[in-house]
Design a protein around this motif. Structure first.
Motif, mmCIF file in Angstrom:
data_model
loop_
_atom_site.group_PDB
_atom_site.id
_atom_site.type_symbol
_atom_site.label_atom_id
_atom_site.label_comp_id
_atom_site.label_asym_id
_atom_site.label_seq_id
_atom_site.Cartn_x
_atom_site.Cartn_y
_atom_site.Cartn_z
ATOM 1 N N PRO A 41 0.834 -1.196 0.000
ATOM 2 C CA PRO A 41 0.000 0.000 0.000
ATOM 3 C C PRO A 41 0.872 1.249 0.000
ATOM 4 O O PRO A 41 1.945 1.265 0.591
ATOM 5 C CB PRO A 41 -0.783 -0.106 1.309
ATOM 6 C CG PRO A 41 -0.759 -1.556 1.643
ATOM 7 C CD PRO A 41 0.549 -2.067 1.128
ATOM 8 N N THR A 42 0.416 2.265 -0.684
ATOM 9 C CA THR A 42 1.138 3.524 -0.764
ATOM 10 C C THR A 42 0.173 4.655 -0.443
ATOM 11 O O THR A 42 -0.988 4.417 -0.143
ATOM 12 C CB THR A 42 1.712 3.743 -2.178
ATOM 13 O OG1 THR A 42 0.623 3.820 -3.098
ATOM 14 C CG2 THR A 42 2.649 2.629 -2.588
ATOM 15 N N ILE A 43 0.674 5.855 -0.535
ATOM 16 C CA ILE A 43 -0.201 7.020 -0.451
ATOM 17 C C ILE A 43 -0.293 7.618 -1.846
ATOM 18 O O ILE A 43 0.524 7.319 -2.710
ATOM 19 C CB ILE A 43 0.301 8.043 0.580
ATOM 20 C CG1 ILE A 43 1.684 8.572 0.214
ATOM 21 C CG2 ILE A 43 0.279 7.454 1.980
ATOM 22 C CD1 ILE A 43 2.157 9.730 1.082
ATOM 23 N N LYS A 44 -1.285 8.460 -2.054
ATOM 24 C CA LYS A 44 -1.446 9.098 -3.349
ATOM 25 C C LYS A 44 -0.447 10.232 -3.506
ATOM 26 O O LYS A 44 -0.161 10.954 -2.549
ATOM 27 C CB LYS A 44 -2.859 9.678 -3.472
ATOM 28 C CG LYS A 44 -3.946 8.636 -3.587
ATOM 29 C CD LYS A 44 -5.336 9.227 -3.480
ATOM 30 C CE LYS A 44 -5.705 10.120 -4.633
ATOM 31 N NZ LYS A 44 -7.125 10.520 -4.606
ATOM 32 N N ALA A 45 0.068 10.370 -4.709
ATOM 33 C CA ALA A 45 0.909 11.530 -5.011
ATOM 34 C C ALA A 45 0.013 12.762 -5.029
ATOM 35 O O ALA A 45 -1.153 12.692 -5.412
ATOM 36 C CB ALA A 45 1.586 11.348 -6.361
ATOM 37 N N GLY A 46 0.538 13.879 -4.565
ATOM 38 C CA GLY A 46 -0.226 15.120 -4.578
ATOM 39 C C GLY A 46 0.015 15.945 -3.331
ATOM 40 O O GLY A 46 0.961 15.712 -2.580
ATOM 41 N N LEU A 47 -0.859 16.926 -3.112
ATOM 42 C CA LEU A 47 -0.756 17.841 -1.983
ATOM 43 C C LEU A 47 -1.380 17.202 -0.744
ATOM 44 O O LEU A 47 -2.536 16.784 -0.771
ATOM 45 C CB LEU A 47 -1.463 19.162 -2.309
ATOM 46 C CG LEU A 47 -1.393 20.238 -1.232
ATOM 47 C CD1 LEU A 47 0.051 20.674 -0.989
ATOM 48 C CD2 LEU A 47 -2.258 21.431 -1.634
ATOM 49 N N SER A 76 5.569 5.761 -2.725
ATOM 50 C CA SER A 76 5.716 4.363 -2.308
ATOM 51 C C SER A 76 7.000 4.129 -1.514
ATOM 52 O O SER A 76 7.313 3.002 -1.182
ATOM 53 C CB SER A 76 5.687 3.443 -3.526
ATOM 54 O OG SER A 76 6.763 3.754 -4.388
ATOM 55 N N ASN A 77 7.734 5.195 -1.192
ATOM 56 C CA ASN A 77 8.998 5.081 -0.464
ATOM 57 C C ASN A 77 8.748 5.359 1.023
ATOM 58 O O ASN A 77 8.510 6.513 1.398
ATOM 59 C CB ASN A 77 10.005 6.073 -1.034
ATOM 60 C CG ASN A 77 11.349 6.005 -0.364
ATOM 61 O OD1 ASN A 77 11.520 5.368 0.673
ATOM 62 N ND2 ASN A 77 12.324 6.675 -0.951
ATOM 63 N N PRO A 78 8.826 4.329 1.886
ATOM 64 C CA PRO A 78 8.541 4.541 3.313
ATOM 65 C C PRO A 78 9.385 5.654 3.944
ATOM 66 O O PRO A 78 8.894 6.397 4.784
ATOM 67 C CB PRO A 78 8.868 3.191 3.952
ATOM 68 C CG PRO A 78 8.727 2.203 2.855
ATOM 69 C CD PRO A 78 9.134 2.935 1.598
ATOM 70 N N ALA A 79 10.629 5.794 3.536
ATOM 71 C CA ALA A 79 11.492 6.830 4.105
ATOM 72 C C ALA A 79 10.981 8.227 3.782
ATOM 73 O O ALA A 79 11.247 9.179 4.518
ATOM 74 C CB ALA A 79 12.926 6.661 3.599
ATOM 75 N N ARG A 80 10.245 8.378 2.687
ATOM 76 C CA ARG A 80 9.701 9.682 2.299
ATOM 77 C C ARG A 80 8.291 9.905 2.844
ATOM 78 O O ARG A 80 7.784 11.021 2.805
ATOM 79 C CB ARG A 80 9.684 9.815 0.773
ATOM 80 C CG ARG A 80 11.052 9.630 0.116
ATOM 81 C CD ARG A 80 12.002 10.750 0.389
ATOM 82 N NE ARG A 80 11.519 11.929 -0.295
ATOM 83 C CZ ARG A 80 11.932 13.158 -0.034
ATOM 84 N NH1 ARG A 80 12.839 13.362 0.865
ATOM 85 N NH2 ARG A 80 11.454 14.171 -0.683
ATOM 86 N N LEU A 137 13.500 1.413 9.264
ATOM 87 C CA LEU A 137 12.135 1.373 8.750
ATOM 88 C C LEU A 137 11.765 -0.057 8.365
ATOM 89 O O LEU A 137 12.521 -0.733 7.678
ATOM 90 C CB LEU A 137 11.994 2.287 7.522
ATOM 91 C CG LEU A 137 11.713 3.749 7.829
ATOM 92 C CD1 LEU A 137 12.970 4.466 8.235
ATOM 93 C CD2 LEU A 137 11.075 4.411 6.654
ATOM 94 N N ARG A 138 10.605 -0.483 8.838
ATOM 95 C CA ARG A 138 10.080 -1.810 8.518
ATOM 96 C C ARG A 138 8.650 -1.643 8.032
ATOM 97 O O ARG A 138 7.870 -0.914 8.631
ATOM 98 C CB ARG A 138 10.092 -2.705 9.758
ATOM 99 C CG ARG A 138 11.479 -2.968 10.298
ATOM 100 C CD ARG A 138 11.460 -3.661 11.655
ATOM 101 N NE ARG A 138 10.606 -3.067 12.681
ATOM 102 C CZ ARG A 138 10.882 -1.975 13.377
ATOM 103 N NH1 ARG A 138 11.966 -1.282 13.141
ATOM 104 N NH2 ARG A 138 10.064 -1.531 14.298
ATOM 105 N N ARG A 139 8.346 -2.331 6.961
ATOM 106 C CA ARG A 139 7.006 -2.235 6.386
ATOM 107 C C ARG A 139 6.355 -3.604 6.411
ATOM 108 O O ARG A 139 6.924 -4.579 5.946
ATOM 109 C CB ARG A 139 7.101 -1.720 4.967
ATOM 110 C CG ARG A 139 5.758 -1.394 4.393
ATOM 111 C CD ARG A 139 5.943 -0.651 3.106
ATOM 112 N NE ARG A 139 4.656 -0.099 2.733
ATOM 113 C CZ ARG A 139 4.486 0.865 1.884
ATOM 114 N NH1 ARG A 139 5.518 1.409 1.312
ATOM 115 N NH2 ARG A 139 3.294 1.298 1.592
#
Length: 150
Positions: A29-35, A65-69, A86-88
């Protein structure tokens, strides 16, 4: 096994293997790109202080999709901080927090759950200053996607 029974058994095995290989890859799972609007609330466990910070940031597609970011950067006045280890696991990211200055250290652990267009998380921290008792605090953070970046 007789030759007449061997061919159907081999065919069945090959079809089962092909079906397993044809399964779509499990994506993290990721987050959406954007504001994004992010809110961080820090409270001393002694209950004597509370601080809220609200900010907005644009998340690029490559960072979504980069946990560090994705995890919130720890920022403490006069300290150098970093997120480590970091662990996912599925939609959850866990990490260790380490901050240092000339007379203090702050350590802790954080956990963040991703929901695509939002996230929620917490961090448990302990501040140790020379000559003082350790001070524990809790951070709660949330993020929500607002719109595409312009």
């Amino acid at each position: 096994m007789k030759a007449s029974m061997l061919a159907p058994a081999i065919l069945t095995g090959m079809l089962a293997s092909a079906a397993v290989m044809a399964q779509p890859a499990v994506t993290q799972p990721t987050i959406k790109a954007g504001l994004w609007e992010t809110t961080t609330i820090t409270e001393s466990t002694a209950g004597n202080s509370r601080r809220s910070i609200v900010g907005r940031t644009c998340v690029a597609a490559a960072d979504a999709s980069n946990p560090a970011r994705i995890v919130p950067a720890q920022r403490e006045f006069g300290m150098q901080c970093e997120n480590r280890d970091l662990r996912r696991e599925g939609a959850t990211i866990a990490w260790a927090i380490s901050c240092k200055s000339s007379d203090a250290t702050q350590t802790g652990k954080g956990k963040l759950s991703l929901f695509g267009d939002s996230y929620l998380g917490t961090a448990e921290l302990e501040l140790r200053k020379q000559g003082s008792k350790p001070v524990k605090s809790t951070q709660s953070f949330s993020g929500k996607w607002l719109q595409a970046c312009s």
